[in-house]
Design a protein around this motif. Structure first.
Motif, PDB file in Angstrom:
ATOM      1  N   ASP A   1       1.344   6.066   5.686  1.00 60.70           N
ATOM      2  CA  ASP A   1       0.410   5.123   5.086  1.00 60.70           C
ATOM      3  C   ASP A   1       0.962   4.498   3.793  1.00 60.70           C
ATOM      4  O   ASP A   1       0.281   3.739   3.126  1.00 60.70           O
ATOM      5  CB  ASP A   1      -0.934   5.813   4.840  1.00 60.70           C
ATOM      6  CG  ASP A   1      -2.116   4.891   5.019  1.00 60.70           C
ATOM      7  OD1 ASP A   1      -1.927   3.786   5.554  1.00 60.70           O
ATOM      8  OD2 ASP A   1      -3.227   5.273   4.599  1.00 60.70           O
TER       9      ASP A   1
ATOM     10  N   LYS B   1       0.855  -1.200   0.000  1.00 63.14           N
ATOM     11  CA  LYS B   1       0.000   0.000   0.000  1.00 63.14           C
ATOM     12  C   LYS B   1       0.885   1.242   0.000  1.00 63.14           C
ATOM     13  O   LYS B   1       1.692   1.435   0.913  1.00 63.14           O
ATOM     14  CB  LYS B   1      -0.909  -0.018   1.233  1.00 63.14           C
ATOM     15  CG  LYS B   1      -1.772   1.239   1.399  1.00 63.14           C
ATOM     16  CD  LYS B   1      -2.664   1.153   2.655  1.00 63.14           C
ATOM     17  CE  LYS B   1      -3.442   2.452   2.876  1.00 63.14           C
ATOM     18  NZ  LYS B   1      -4.238   2.443   4.130  1.00 63.14           N
TER      19      LYS B   1
ATOM     20  N   GLU C   1      -9.763   3.448   2.483  1.00 65.64           N
ATOM     21  CA  GLU C   1      -9.301   3.582   1.095  1.00 65.64           C
ATOM     22  C   GLU C   1      -8.232   2.560   0.727  1.00 65.64           C
ATOM     23  O   GLU C   1      -8.061   2.242  -0.441  1.00 65.64           O
ATOM     24  CB  GLU C   1      -8.756   5.000   0.869  1.00 65.64           C
ATOM     25  CG  GLU C   1      -7.287   5.225   1.258  1.00 65.64           C
ATOM     26  CD  GLU C   1      -6.998   5.022   2.740  1.00 65.64           C
ATOM     27  OE1 GLU C   1      -7.943   5.150   3.539  1.00 65.64           O
ATOM     28  OE2 GLU C   1      -5.841   4.719   3.097  1.00 65.64           O
TER      29      GLU C   1
ATOM     30  N   ASP D   1      -2.839   9.996   4.036  1.00 65.02           N
ATOM     31  CA  ASP D   1      -4.226   9.587   4.245  1.00 65.02           C
ATOM     32  C   ASP D   1      -4.911  10.539   5.219  1.00 65.02           C
ATOM     33  O   ASP D   1      -4.814  10.390   6.432  1.00 65.02           O
ATOM     34  CB  ASP D   1      -4.271   8.154   4.789  1.00 65.02           C
ATOM     35  CG  ASP D   1      -5.692   7.662   4.999  1.00 65.02           C
ATOM     36  OD1 ASP D   1      -6.634   8.335   4.523  1.00 65.02           O
ATOM     37  OD2 ASP D   1      -5.853   6.600   5.638  1.00 65.02           O
TER      38      ASP D   1
ATOM     39  N   THR E   1      -0.550  -0.742   5.789  1.00 65.48           N
ATOM     40  CA  THR E   1      -0.988  -0.090   7.028  1.00 65.48           C
ATOM     41  C   THR E   1      -2.493   0.066   6.893  1.00 65.48           C
ATOM     42  O   THR E   1      -2.996   1.151   6.638  1.00 65.48           O
ATOM     43  CB  THR E   1      -0.309   1.284   7.158  1.00 65.48           C
ATOM     44  OG1 THR E   1      -0.447   1.969   5.887  1.00 65.48           O
ATOM     45  CG2 THR E   1       1.160   1.162   7.484  1.00 65.48           C
TER      46      THR E   1
HETATM   47 ZN    ZN Z   1      -4.983   4.527   4.881  1.00 67.38          ZN
END
Ligand code: ZN
Ligand code: BES
Ligand code: MN
Length: 493
Positions: free
Chosen positions: A288, A265, A349, A270, A374
């Motif tokens: 993130d 990711k 998300e 974020d 994360t």
């Molecule tokens: Zn996130």
């Protein structure tokens, strides 16, 4: 920081600082015994006097030795000789590096390869010395002037002729892993206004430029549009930074060998989107992208060691910000897999950018797919900040990862993804909802992903609690690079 192997015997050794191990009950390690003889019993006198009990991590600094070649000696405690496990060994090395930093030494020689650690071999010990010391001298300096720079720039590992081949291998592996961890930490510690999706893509390209077997492709938003990645694009709608889907291809084995696909990711900031996060601690959401940074770190390690594996690294990179054009609660996105997703909370998300990447991974005909993310605050509620959460649809893969985690001292704890939890992801308006309510949040997030990982062996590692430290010591940890490195080294045989 550079590392070397010192093969001169202790009586011929030239060193700023020689480190040897001692145990409780005044017993000396093999090298310590030899040094004791050379110093006419200095070490046993100090032990006898009670200057050091030799508890795990206890140190005694001796700044005068009477020896021609050795300027200083550090006695390092390893506790009870019969109970020395991997964690204690690492703990001891951690306190050693603290002492070397405080004493402002430029170089040191560690004569610690004869210390016997339960369930560990010489390669493991040598590797840990490098990994732990490298970690201990890391200093973030990209956007901050450092007044007290760490003086230590050279570490030698003492090894006798018999130990030399394994020690050399340990050094190589240790350095490769340590550099991978360092890269992951560095990228993660960078602020969101520097480390954007575009920046991450550039870093991947730079990495690929340095190795002939590594290739980098970056998918732009138009490419994602053409592939139908509606979930990933839905997240990046609210951001002015274009999303990137970074792919790194490492070919270390024959072209026909199925690749291991690693997904990380890469959410470079974020804010939660329209479902805005509270302000307190929001800065930490620059972290993130730690999963993505770990993919880059692991790729760096793999190229350094030229592992005989094929590996594909995929990093969906985007920001998640509120905007007039951002997706809203109630909006419905169509994923690349064709499943529709009702956004009930725009802050969930990570699973949206990951689900399209999982679908994309299929085209590489993967042997296994492992994602690192994360992903959920709920994972921290469930497990704290000690292990990462491990989820997966294949027991053998999860067990391989659990074993690697133990050896690497980069813990994971397996969590269930039973069908019963899928109930929580039902929506009246779409095939799936993007959140599953307050219960079992890290599990329902993993269950969401499982819907997109049906056609291959897959594991998901939720690193929300482990990828960075919070509080006064705030900073990235580089986890789970050590775990993945161990897994890949094991796979390479
Ligand atoms: Zn996130
Ligand atoms: N990046 C966060 C997860 C996170 C939160 C990691 C705190 C580390 C510390 C993720 O995108 C997120 O916001 N998840 C939400 C999910 C919720 C809306 C179902 C969360 O955990 O609060
Ligand atoms: Mn979020």
């Amino acid at each position: 920081m550079d590392y070397s192997i010192e093969s001169a015997p202790l009586d011929k050794l030239q060193s700023d600082c020689l480190v040897v191990g001692v145990y409780e009950n005044q017993s000396l390690d093999k090298n310590a015994k030899q040094l004791d003889a050379l110093t006419h019993g200095l070490l046993s006198r100090l032990l006898g006097r009670g200057d050091i009990k030799a508890k795990v991590g206890e140190t005694l600094f001796i700044n005068h030795t009477g020896l021609a070649g050795v300027e200083r000696i550090v006695l390092l405690g390893f506790g009870d000789k019969n109970q020395l496990n991997r964690k204690s060994y690492r703990k001891a090395i951690q306190s050693l590096v603290k002492l070397l930093r405080e004493a402002k030494l430029k170089s040191a020689t560690a004569a610690l390869l004869d210390i016997e650690v339960q369930a560990a071999d010489l390669i493991w010990c040598g590797r840990q010395i490098v990994e732990v010391i490298h970690e201990g001298v890391y200093q973030y300096s990209a956007t901050k002037k450092i007044d007290d720079k760490v003086a230590l720039t050279h570490l030698a590992i003492a090894a006798n002729a018999e130990q030399l081949p394994l020690a050399t291998q340990a050094l190589q592996q240790g350095q490769a892993i340590a550099q991978g961890v360092e890269l992951a930490k560095h990228l993660a510690d960078l602020p969101g206004n520097i480390c954007t999706p575009t920046y991450l893509a550039q870093q991947a390209q730079t990495l690929a430029a340095h190795h002939p077997d590594l290739q980098c492709d970056v998918l732009e938003e138009a490419d994602m549009q053409a592939l139908g990645m509606g979930a990933l694009l839905g997240v990046s709608r609210g951001s002015r930074q274009p999303a990137k889907l970074i792919s790194l291809h490492y070919q270390g084995a024959d072209a026909g060998v199925k690749p291991i696909v690693l997904i990380g990711k890469g959410l470079t900031f974020d804010a939660g989107g329209i479902s805005l996060k509270p302000g307190l601690g929001m800065d930490e959401m620059k972290y993130d992208m730690c999963g993505g940074a770990s993919v880059l770190g692991v790729m760096r390690m793999v190229t350094e060691l030229n592992l005989k594996l094929n590996i594909v690294g995929l990093i969906p990179a985007s920001e998640n910000l509120p905007d007039g054009d951002a997706n809203k609660p109630g909006d419905i996105l169509t994923s690349m897999a064709g499943k529709t997703i009702e956004i009930l909370n725009t802050d969930a998300e990570g699973r949206l950018i990951l689900c399209d990447t999982l679908t994309y991974a299929e085209r590489f005909n993967p042997d296994v797919v492992i994602d690192m993310a994360t992903l959920t605050g709920a994972c921290i509620v469930a497990l704290g900040r000690v292990p990462s959460g491990l989820f997966g649809n294949d027991d053998a893969l999860c067990e391989d990862l659990q074993r690697a985690a133990e050896v690497a001292c980069d813990a994971v704890w397996r969590m269930p993804i039973w069908d019963e939890y899928q109930e929580q992801l039902k929506s009246n308006f779409a095939d799936l909802a993007n959140i599953g309510g307050p219960d079992g949040g890290s599990i329902t997030a993993a269950c969401f992903l499982a819907n997109f990982a049906k056609d291959f062996r897959w594991a998901h590692i939720d690193i929300a609690g482990t990828a960075w430290r919070t509080g006064a010591n705030k900073g990235a940890t580089g986890r789970p690079v050590p775990l993945l490195s161990q897994y890949l080294i094991n796979r390479a045989g």
